[in-house]
Write a protein that holds these residues in place. Sequence first.
Motif, PDB file in Angstrom:
ATOM      1  N   GLY A  70       0.677  -1.006   0.068  1.00  0.00           N
ATOM      2  CA  GLY A  70      -0.129   0.077   0.561  1.00  0.00           C
ATOM      3  C   GLY A  70       0.776   1.137   0.209  1.00  0.00           C
ATOM      4  N   SER A  71       1.131   2.478   0.763  1.00  0.00           N
ATOM      5  CA  SER A  71       1.256   3.242   1.216  1.00  0.00           C
ATOM      6  C   SER A  71       2.585   3.378   1.800  1.00  0.00           C
ATOM      7  CB  SER A  71       0.142   4.546   1.851  1.00  0.00           C
ATOM      8  OG  SER A  71      -0.067   3.999   2.592  1.00  0.00           O
ATOM      9  N   LYS A  72       2.819   2.287   2.385  1.00  0.00           N
ATOM     10  CA  LYS A  72       4.030   1.534   3.036  1.00  0.00           C
ATOM     11  C   LYS A  72       5.300   0.915   2.982  1.00  0.00           C
ATOM     12  CE  LYS A  72       0.950   2.840   7.024  1.00  0.00           C
ATOM     13  NZ  LYS A  72       1.339   3.009   8.893  1.00  0.00           N
ATOM     14  N   TRP A  73       6.058   0.468   3.217  1.00  0.00           N
ATOM     15  CA  TRP A  73       7.002  -0.278   3.174  1.00  0.00           C
ATOM     16  C   TRP A  73       7.528  -1.133   4.073  1.00  0.00           C
ATOM     17  CZ3 TRP A  73       9.566  -0.216  -1.655  1.00  0.00           C
ATOM     18  CH2 TRP A  73       8.648   0.220  -3.063  1.00  0.00           C
ATOM     19  N   GLU A  74       7.571  -2.758   3.431  1.00  0.00           N
ATOM     20  CA  GLU A  74       8.113  -3.396   4.639  1.00  0.00           C
ATOM     21  C   GLU A  74       9.298  -4.380   4.428  1.00  0.00           C
ATOM     22  OE1 GLU A  74       4.878  -6.693   5.570  1.00  0.00           O
ATOM     23  OE2 GLU A  74       3.753  -5.131   5.713  1.00  0.00           O
ATOM     24  N   GLY A  75      10.182  -5.074   5.532  1.00  0.00           N
ATOM     25  CA  GLY A  75      11.691  -5.396   4.996  1.00  0.00           C
ATOM     26  C   GLY A  75      12.373  -5.427   6.782  1.00  0.00           C
ATOM     27  N   GLN A  76      13.387  -5.534   6.073  1.00  0.00           N
ATOM     28  CA  GLN A  76      14.348  -6.098   6.931  1.00  0.00           C
ATOM     29  C   GLN A  76      15.566  -4.430   7.216  1.00  0.00           C
ATOM     30  OE1 GLN A  76      15.163  -9.535   8.397  1.00  0.00           O
ATOM     31  NE2 GLN A  76      13.591  -9.290   8.627  1.00  0.00           N
ATOM     32  N   ILE A  77      15.773  -4.240   8.543  1.00  0.00           N
ATOM     33  CA  ILE A  77      16.903  -3.305   9.687  1.00  0.00           C
ATOM     34  C   ILE A  77      17.991  -3.563   9.900  1.00  0.00           C
ATOM     35  CG2 ILE A  77      15.726  -2.665  11.090  1.00  0.00           C
ATOM     36  CD1 ILE A  77      16.525   0.132  10.604  1.00  0.00           C
ATOM     37  N   TRP A  78      19.253  -3.317   9.358  1.00  0.00           N
ATOM     38  CA  TRP A  78      19.884  -4.051  10.416  1.00  0.00           C
ATOM     39  C   TRP A  78      20.535  -2.914  11.576  1.00  0.00           C
ATOM     40  CZ3 TRP A  78      23.355  -7.758  11.370  1.00  0.00           C
ATOM     41  CH2 TRP A  78      24.100  -8.318  11.896  1.00  0.00           C
ATOM     42  N   ALA A  79      20.607  -3.821  12.808  1.00  0.00           N
ATOM     43  CA  ALA A  79      20.876  -3.302  14.266  1.00  0.00           C
ATOM     44  C   ALA A  79      22.281  -3.824  14.343  1.00  0.00           C
ATOM     45  CB  ALA A  79      20.138  -3.850  15.206  1.00  0.00           C
ATOM     46  N   ALA A  80      22.810  -3.182  14.550  1.00  0.00           N
ATOM     47  CA  ALA A  80      24.095  -2.664  14.433  1.00  0.00           C
ATOM     48  C   ALA A  80      24.644  -3.405  16.406  1.00  0.00           C
ATOM     49  CB  ALA A  80      25.500  -1.722  14.054  1.00  0.00           C
ATOM     50  N   ARG A  81      24.184  -2.766  16.896  1.00  0.00           N
ATOM     51  CA  ARG A  81      24.219  -2.905  18.860  1.00  0.00           C
ATOM     52  C   ARG A  81      23.602  -3.903  19.191  1.00  0.00           C
ATOM     53  NH1 ARG A  81      21.763   2.016  20.101  1.00  0.00           N
ATOM     54  NH2 ARG A  81      23.249   3.992  19.676  1.00  0.00           N
ATOM     55  N   ARG A  82      22.711  -5.008  17.678  1.00  0.00           N
ATOM     56  CA  ARG A  82      22.513  -6.297  18.485  1.00  0.00           C
ATOM     57  C   ARG A  82      23.066  -6.927  17.419  1.00  0.00           C
ATOM     58  NH1 ARG A  82      16.121  -5.956  20.483  1.00  0.00           N
ATOM     59  NH2 ARG A  82      17.198  -4.571  22.658  1.00  0.00           N
ATOM     60  N   GLN A  83      23.465  -6.892  16.712  1.00  0.00           N
ATOM     61  CA  GLN A  83      24.032  -7.409  15.586  1.00  0.00           C
ATOM     62  C   GLN A  83      23.103  -8.418  14.540  1.00  0.00           C
ATOM     63  OE1 GLN A  83      27.501  -7.182  14.471  1.00  0.00           O
ATOM     64  NE2 GLN A  83      27.472  -5.270  14.941  1.00  0.00           N
ATOM     65  N   ARG A  84      22.128  -7.905  14.477  1.00  0.00           N
ATOM     66  CA  ARG A  84      21.235  -8.861  14.091  1.00  0.00           C
ATOM     67  C   ARG A  84      20.012  -7.807  13.309  1.00  0.00           C
ATOM     68  NH1 ARG A  84      16.449 -10.873  18.413  1.00  0.00           N
ATOM     69  NH2 ARG A  84      15.109 -11.696  16.195  1.00  0.00           N
TER      70      ARG A  84
END
Length: 116
Positions: A70-84
Amino acid sequence: MKKILATILIIYSSSVFAQSNLVGIWETGEENTNIEISEIEGRLSGILKSTDNKKAEIGRVILKDLEQKGSKWEGQIWAARRQRWFDVLITPTENLLELEIDAGFRTKSVEWKRQT
């Protein structure tokens, strides 16, 4: 035939407009960090463009698997502090990206500003 062509043009232009909302360089507001979102092999991804964080790896993929919903986007983001990787929901506005990061037991919201 004209109606079909007009429909195709409308669909294509709305897709290009939606992508253009994300494509660009975004300031995260932390440690002078900038993320560049661009299309790579037909998919939108975000890489670390610059930062004052000496431990950060310039060129690292920060956003991946972005798909429009729709008007949003889904995906994945890297969390450097948690390394995941964490799930992220991105809502683009004119010069802001609102990111909702799902960390399982809680959700974190952040805003990125388009670099001018």
